[in-house]
Design a protein around this motif. Structure first.
Motif, mmCIF file in Angstrom:
data_model
loop_
_atom_site.group_PDB
_atom_site.id
_atom_site.type_symbol
_atom_site.label_atom_id
_atom_site.label_comp_id
_atom_site.label_asym_id
_atom_site.label_seq_id
_atom_site.Cartn_x
_atom_site.Cartn_y
_atom_site.Cartn_z
ATOM 1 N N ASP A 1 -1.256 9.759 3.453
ATOM 2 C CA ASP A 1 -2.029 8.860 2.587
ATOM 3 C C ASP A 1 -1.973 7.415 3.070
ATOM 4 O O ASP A 1 -2.786 6.590 2.643
ATOM 5 N N GLU A 2 -1.032 7.091 3.968
ATOM 6 C CA GLU A 2 -0.806 5.700 4.368
ATOM 7 C C GLU A 2 -1.112 5.432 5.835
ATOM 8 O O GLU A 2 -0.919 4.309 6.309
ATOM 9 N N ARG B 1 -1.925 0.556 9.155
ATOM 10 C CA ARG B 1 -1.507 1.207 7.904
ATOM 11 C C ARG B 1 -2.670 1.249 6.933
ATOM 12 O O ARG B 1 -3.341 0.232 6.709
ATOM 13 N N TYR B 2 -2.865 2.399 6.318
ATOM 14 C CA TYR B 2 -3.960 2.540 5.368
ATOM 15 C C TYR B 2 -3.476 2.144 3.969
ATOM 16 O O TYR B 2 -3.474 2.942 3.027
ATOM 17 N N ASP B 3 -3.035 0.892 3.867
ATOM 18 C CA ASP B 3 -2.595 0.331 2.584
ATOM 19 C C ASP B 3 -3.718 -0.506 1.986
ATOM 20 O O ASP B 3 -4.703 -0.835 2.658
ATOM 21 N N GLU B 4 -3.542 -0.905 0.739
ATOM 22 C CA GLU B 4 -4.465 -1.841 0.121
ATOM 23 C C GLU B 4 -4.297 -3.205 0.800
ATOM 24 O O GLU B 4 -3.192 -3.749 0.834
ATOM 25 N N ARG C 1 -1.341 -9.284 5.074
ATOM 26 C CA ARG C 1 -1.130 -7.890 5.481
ATOM 27 C C ARG C 1 -2.466 -7.125 5.425
ATOM 28 O O ARG C 1 -2.847 -6.606 4.377
ATOM 29 N N ARG D 1 -4.955 -4.055 7.286
ATOM 30 C CA ARG D 1 -4.639 -2.673 7.682
ATOM 31 C C ARG D 1 -4.272 -2.577 9.159
ATOM 32 O O ARG D 1 -3.755 -1.555 9.594
#
Length: 424
Positions: A58-59, A105-108, A113, A115
């Motif tokens: 997911d990340e 990173r597939y974060d918000e 920061r 992606r």
């Protein structure tokens, strides 16, 4: 046309600041005898899952390659470095490895920061020791000092100590329960206490016991101060913390404290953990790290301990900017100007020879008028003017752009004494 969400283009000013952080990092690496590596930007998804489990999908950015393999973009440096070190059976230990580069990173997306961002990383592999943990923390402290970033505090805790407190309060050694409560502690920096209590009440956890843990997570201070606030008797890991602080004191590292609210979100941490914060801002942790002896085991090395730290470069730059970091001057030292078209060829020749001497030199490429060249050279420290009268006697004019003072030099003198003439 636009970029995918969470991506960005890095312009000259930001890249100059990233390069400043990188050069400082490499300088401290040399001081501490860390060897630089650049692990592959592509990993098998199964390798990344060895660190964080299948939920990590997911990340991360992952895809099928042409061989129908599950491939992921580099999530961090720890996985790649540990995979590499685990495969080097004859490597001399302890191995001290450093890395610097981009990660995905597939974060918000958030401030500081995206992606895709830049990260610096240190790892020490070998027999587990508190001196290795202290070495990593000392490096972190000295790195921020070298950057002239003030107000940085390094908060230190110990996963085994916190786990033992959770087990005692909840009267359970269930690993799932302990991991869940550690995640609650990790959230206290980002969420209100009431929100966490409500979330965990819905999961069936007793509010009174969770409140005890959240109060415990607020304890901060020196070992002496903590002993006055909390009964540490019977906690084996407490002696490790005291020995660690003794080593850090011997290393003259002063900007450290115990903070039981630091547990690090990843389950593979197994001992000392820490995060560094800029106390003058609210950007969150600038770096995070700790001991993770279990990860080498996932790659088949039961004999290999590991401790490390990683820092987000863009977030560190935000703190530097808030504290008055100036724009890094990327202007050329010298601009070579030509008065007319006949002077273009000798001007280009002089510019090329200055560049061979390692002097940052610019020259007009499209035949602009001399007046326009002067305007464009305003950011340079000096201008070298190639004009027919002076060039007929193998001379040029050197102009100091700060005060307008001009001197006439022979071309030979310019090229043989350039660094002195340009105050380099």
């Amino acid at each position: 046309m636009s970029l995918p969400r969470g991506m960005k283009d890095f312009e000259t000013d930001e890249l100059s600041k990233i390069e400043y952080v990188r050069k400082t990092f490499l300088e401290i690496c040399k001081t501490f005898s860390f060897n630089l590596m650049d692990p592959s930007p592509l990993e098998l998804v199964s390798v990344i899952e060895a660190k964080s489990g299948p939920t990590i999908r997911d990340e991360i950015y992952f895809f099928k390659d042409k061989g129908d393999r599950d491939i992921a973009l580099r999530f961090d440096f720890t996985v790649g470095l540990t995979r590499y070190l685990a495969s080097q059976k004859s490597l001399k230990l302890p191995a001290k490895i450093a890395a610097f580069g981009g990660v995905w990173r597939y974060d918000e997306p958030q401030k500081g920061r995206y992606r895709f961002f830049h990260q610096w990383d240190l790892e020490i592999y070998g027999k587990p020791s508190l001196e290795s943990d202290a070495e990593i923390i000392e490096f972190t402290s000295k790195f921020f000092s070298k950057l002239n970033l003030s107000g940085v505090i390094i908060d230190i805790s110990h996963r085994k100590l916190v786990e033992s407190v959770v087990a005692k309060v909840f009267q359970s050694t269930d690993s799932g329960l302990i991991a869940d409560i550690l995640r609650a502690i990790d959230k206290i920096q980002k969420k209100k206490k009431e929100e966490i209590l409500k979330e965990y009440e819905q999961k069936g956890y007793p509010t009174d016991k969770l409140e005890k843990i959240l109060e415990f997570s607020k304890i901060k201070g020196t070992p002496e101060q903590v002993e006055k606030q909390f009964d540490v008797s019977g906690l084996d890991a407490w002696n490790e913390i005291k020995l660690l602080f003794s080593s850090l004191k011997n290393r003259q590292v002063e900007n450290v404290r115990i903070n039981f609210g630091i547990v690090r979100g990843l389950d593979y941490y197994s001992g000392v953990v820490f995060e560094a914060f800029d106390t003058t801002s609210d950007y969150g942790a600038l770096v995070g790290g700790g001991r993770y002896d279990s990860l080498p085991k996932a790659f088949g090395r039961d004999d290999l301990g590991a401790t490390g730290v990683a820092g987000g470069v863009e977030r560190i730059i935000l703190s530097l900017e808030k504290q008055g970091m100036k724009k890094i001057d990327s202007s050329p030292t010298v601009s070579v100007l030509f008065v007319n078209e006949e002077m273009i060829t000798p001007a280009v020749n002089i510019a090329s020879q200055l560049r061979q001497l390692g002097i940052a030199t610019d020259i007009d490429l499209v035949g602009r008028p001399f007046k326009k060249q002067i305007e464009n050279a305003s950011a340079s420290k000096f201008s070298v003017i190639v004009a027919p009268k002076e060039y007929s006697t193998k001379q040029i004019v050197v102009k100091d752009m700060s005060d307008g003072k001009e001197t006439v030099q022979t071309i030979d003198s310019l090229l043989s004494n350039a660094k002195s003439i340009f105050n380099l």
